[in-house]
Motif scaffolding. Structure first.
Motif, mmCIF file in Angstrom:
data_model
loop_
_atom_site.group_PDB
_atom_site.id
_atom_site.type_symbol
_atom_site.label_atom_id
_atom_site.label_comp_id
_atom_site.label_asym_id
_atom_site.label_seq_id
_atom_site.Cartn_x
_atom_site.Cartn_y
_atom_site.Cartn_z
ATOM 1 N N GLU A 45 -6.114 10.362 3.247
ATOM 2 C CA GLU A 45 -5.795 8.923 3.257
ATOM 3 C C GLU A 45 -6.922 8.075 2.678
ATOM 4 O O GLU A 45 -6.679 7.083 1.994
ATOM 5 N N GLU A 46 -8.159 8.467 2.933
ATOM 6 C CA GLU A 46 -9.303 7.708 2.421
ATOM 7 C C GLU A 46 -9.351 7.744 0.893
ATOM 8 O O GLU A 46 -9.597 6.721 0.240
ATOM 9 N N GLU A 47 -9.072 8.905 0.317
ATOM 10 C CA GLU A 47 -9.052 9.022 -1.143
ATOM 11 C C GLU A 47 -7.922 8.192 -1.744
ATOM 12 O O GLU A 47 -8.103 7.558 -2.784
ATOM 13 N N ILE A 48 -6.788 8.204 -1.085
ATOM 14 C CA ILE A 48 -5.651 7.419 -1.575
ATOM 15 C C ILE A 48 -5.985 5.938 -1.528
ATOM 16 O O ILE A 48 -5.751 5.198 -2.496
ATOM 17 N N LEU A 49 -6.561 5.493 -0.419
ATOM 18 C CA LEU A 49 -6.941 4.083 -0.290
ATOM 19 C C LEU A 49 -7.967 3.701 -1.352
ATOM 20 O O LEU A 49 -7.878 2.623 -1.959
ATOM 21 N N GLU A 50 -8.916 4.585 -1.621
ATOM 22 C CA GLU A 50 -9.922 4.327 -2.650
ATOM 23 C C GLU A 50 -9.266 4.176 -4.023
ATOM 24 O O GLU A 50 -9.612 3.288 -4.803
ATOM 25 N N ARG A 51 -8.278 5.016 -4.312
ATOM 26 C CA ARG A 51 -7.576 4.936 -5.592
ATOM 27 C C ARG A 51 -6.756 3.647 -5.689
ATOM 28 O O ARG A 51 -6.669 3.043 -6.756
ATOM 29 N N ILE A 52 -6.159 3.247 -4.578
ATOM 30 C CA ILE A 52 -5.406 1.983 -4.561
ATOM 31 C C ILE A 52 -6.356 0.834 -4.851
ATOM 32 O O ILE A 52 -6.060 -0.047 -5.669
ATOM 33 N N GLN A 53 -7.517 0.840 -4.204
ATOM 34 C CA GLN A 53 -8.495 -0.228 -4.411
ATOM 35 C C GLN A 53 -8.995 -0.243 -5.850
ATOM 36 O O GLN A 53 -9.129 -1.313 -6.446
ATOM 37 N N ASN A 80 -6.867 -6.499 -11.544
ATOM 38 C CA ASN A 80 -7.447 -7.843 -11.479
ATOM 39 C C ASN A 80 -8.385 -8.102 -12.659
ATOM 40 O O ASN A 80 -8.405 -9.202 -13.204
ATOM 41 N N LYS A 81 -9.151 -7.087 -13.057
ATOM 42 C CA LYS A 81 -10.052 -7.245 -14.210
ATOM 43 C C LYS A 81 -9.243 -7.489 -15.472
ATOM 44 O O LYS A 81 -9.562 -8.376 -16.259
ATOM 45 N N ASN A 82 -8.162 -6.713 -15.655
ATOM 46 C CA ASN A 82 -7.322 -6.895 -16.841
ATOM 47 C C ASN A 82 -6.684 -8.277 -16.846
ATOM 48 O O ASN A 82 -6.576 -8.909 -17.889
ATOM 49 N N ARG A 83 -6.250 -8.716 -15.667
ATOM 50 C CA ARG A 83 -5.653 -10.037 -15.565
ATOM 51 C C ARG A 83 -6.682 -11.105 -15.915
ATOM 52 O O ARG A 83 -6.405 -12.057 -16.625
ATOM 53 N N HIS A 84 -7.927 -10.922 -15.437
ATOM 54 C CA HIS A 84 -9.004 -11.869 -15.717
ATOM 55 C C HIS A 84 -9.354 -11.856 -17.211
ATOM 56 O O HIS A 84 -9.591 -12.909 -17.799
ATOM 57 N N ASP A 85 -9.378 -10.672 -17.820
ATOM 58 C CA ASP A 85 -9.699 -10.537 -19.246
ATOM 59 C C ASP A 85 -8.643 -11.232 -20.119
ATOM 60 O O ASP A 85 -8.965 -11.696 -21.209
ATOM 61 N N GLU A 86 -7.405 -11.260 -19.656
ATOM 62 C CA GLU A 86 -6.330 -11.898 -20.420
ATOM 63 C C GLU A 86 -6.446 -13.411 -20.414
ATOM 64 O O GLU A 86 -5.895 -14.078 -21.281
ATOM 65 N N LEU A 87 -7.116 -13.961 -19.425
ATOM 66 C CA LEU A 87 -7.229 -15.426 -19.323
ATOM 67 C C LEU A 87 -8.209 -16.007 -20.260
ATOM 68 O O LEU A 87 -8.822 -15.796 -21.063
ATOM 69 N N ASN A 108 0.824 -1.210 0.000
ATOM 70 C CA ASN A 108 0.000 0.000 0.000
ATOM 71 C C ASN A 108 0.858 1.259 0.000
ATOM 72 O O ASN A 108 0.513 2.233 -0.654
ATOM 73 N N GLU A 109 1.950 1.247 0.734
ATOM 74 C CA GLU A 109 2.845 2.413 0.748
ATOM 75 C C GLU A 109 3.472 2.631 -0.623
ATOM 76 O O GLU A 109 3.610 3.764 -1.078
ATOM 77 N N GLU A 110 3.844 1.547 -1.282
ATOM 78 C CA GLU A 110 4.394 1.664 -2.639
ATOM 79 C C GLU A 110 3.341 2.219 -3.595
ATOM 80 O O GLU A 110 3.632 3.092 -4.403
ATOM 81 N N ALA A 111 2.121 1.706 -3.484
ATOM 82 C CA ALA A 111 1.034 2.176 -4.345
ATOM 83 C C ALA A 111 0.740 3.648 -4.073
ATOM 84 O O ALA A 111 0.520 4.428 -5.005
ATOM 85 N N LYS A 112 0.742 4.029 -2.804
ATOM 86 C CA LYS A 112 0.503 5.432 -2.435
ATOM 87 C C LYS A 112 1.582 6.327 -3.059
ATOM 88 O O LYS A 112 1.265 7.372 -3.628
ATOM 89 N N ALA A 113 2.820 5.910 -2.979
ATOM 90 C CA ALA A 113 3.923 6.689 -3.548
ATOM 91 C C ALA A 113 3.752 6.822 -5.068
ATOM 92 O O ALA A 113 3.982 7.901 -5.630
ATOM 93 N N ARG A 114 3.341 5.742 -5.735
ATOM 94 C CA ARG A 114 3.132 5.779 -7.188
ATOM 95 C C ARG A 114 1.998 6.736 -7.546
ATOM 96 O O ARG A 114 2.104 7.524 -8.489
ATOM 97 N N TYR A 131 -7.374 0.830 -8.469
ATOM 98 C CA TYR A 131 -6.260 0.350 -9.278
ATOM 99 C C TYR A 131 -6.177 -1.182 -9.214
ATOM 100 O O TYR A 131 -6.007 -1.851 -10.232
ATOM 101 N N GLU A 132 -6.301 -1.718 -8.009
ATOM 102 C CA GLU A 132 -6.241 -3.175 -7.846
ATOM 103 C C GLU A 132 -7.396 -3.860 -8.573
ATOM 104 O O GLU A 132 -7.204 -4.903 -9.198
ATOM 105 N N LYS A 133 -8.589 -3.274 -8.523
ATOM 106 C CA LYS A 133 -9.742 -3.838 -9.235
ATOM 107 C C LYS A 133 -9.488 -3.861 -10.738
ATOM 108 O O LYS A 133 -9.767 -4.856 -11.405
ATOM 109 N N MET A 134 -8.959 -2.744 -11.271
ATOM 110 C CA MET A 134 -8.670 -2.686 -12.704
ATOM 111 C C MET A 134 -7.600 -3.702 -13.083
ATOM 112 O O MET A 134 -7.706 -4.376 -14.107
#
Length: 111
Positions: free
Chosen positions: A89-97, A104-111, A22-28, A99-102
């Motif tokens: 912090e809440e906005e950052i966490l929402e953006r991380i989530q 995971n969706k892209n990974r699922h679409d590739e399968l 999460n800290e890495e994602a926040k920094a990105r 990003y993770e959803k996208m």
């Protein structure tokens, strides 16, 4: 028991790993946002300069170009104001989530 201790250690390691990720994602996210803000500042500066050149007679724009620049200047200023605002912090966490959803969706679409 030994089994409980190992399980607790694994849970602790998973939590530490999650926090680090999460800290890495926040920094990105913050770095990307800062880069976009700087790019937008340059675009806004250039667009303002073109309007100044037009208004001073240095380089006249066509009427549709003037209208386009005026519209873009307003939009850029709104975007820049948003990018200059500090995220909580809440906005950052929402953006991380999101990003993770996208991801995971892209990974699922590739399968």
């Amino acid at each position: 028991t030994m089994r409980t201790s190992v399980l607790q250690l694994l849970v602790l390691l998973a939590l530490v790993n999650w926090a680090y990720a999460n800290e890495e994602a926040k920094a990105r996210i913050l770095a990307s946002r800062d880069k976009r803000r700087r790019q937008l500042e340059n675009v806004l500066k250039n667009s303002r300069q073109q309007m100044e050149d037009h208004n001073s007679g240095k380089k006249k724009l066509k009427p549709h170009q003037v209208e386009h620049h005026q519209h873009k200047l307003s939009a850029y200023e709104v975007q820049l104001k948003e990018l200059s605002r500090e995220l909580d912090e809440e906005e950052i966490l929402e953006r991380i989530q999101n990003y993770e959803k996208m991801k995971n969706k892209n990974r699922h679409d590739e399968l």
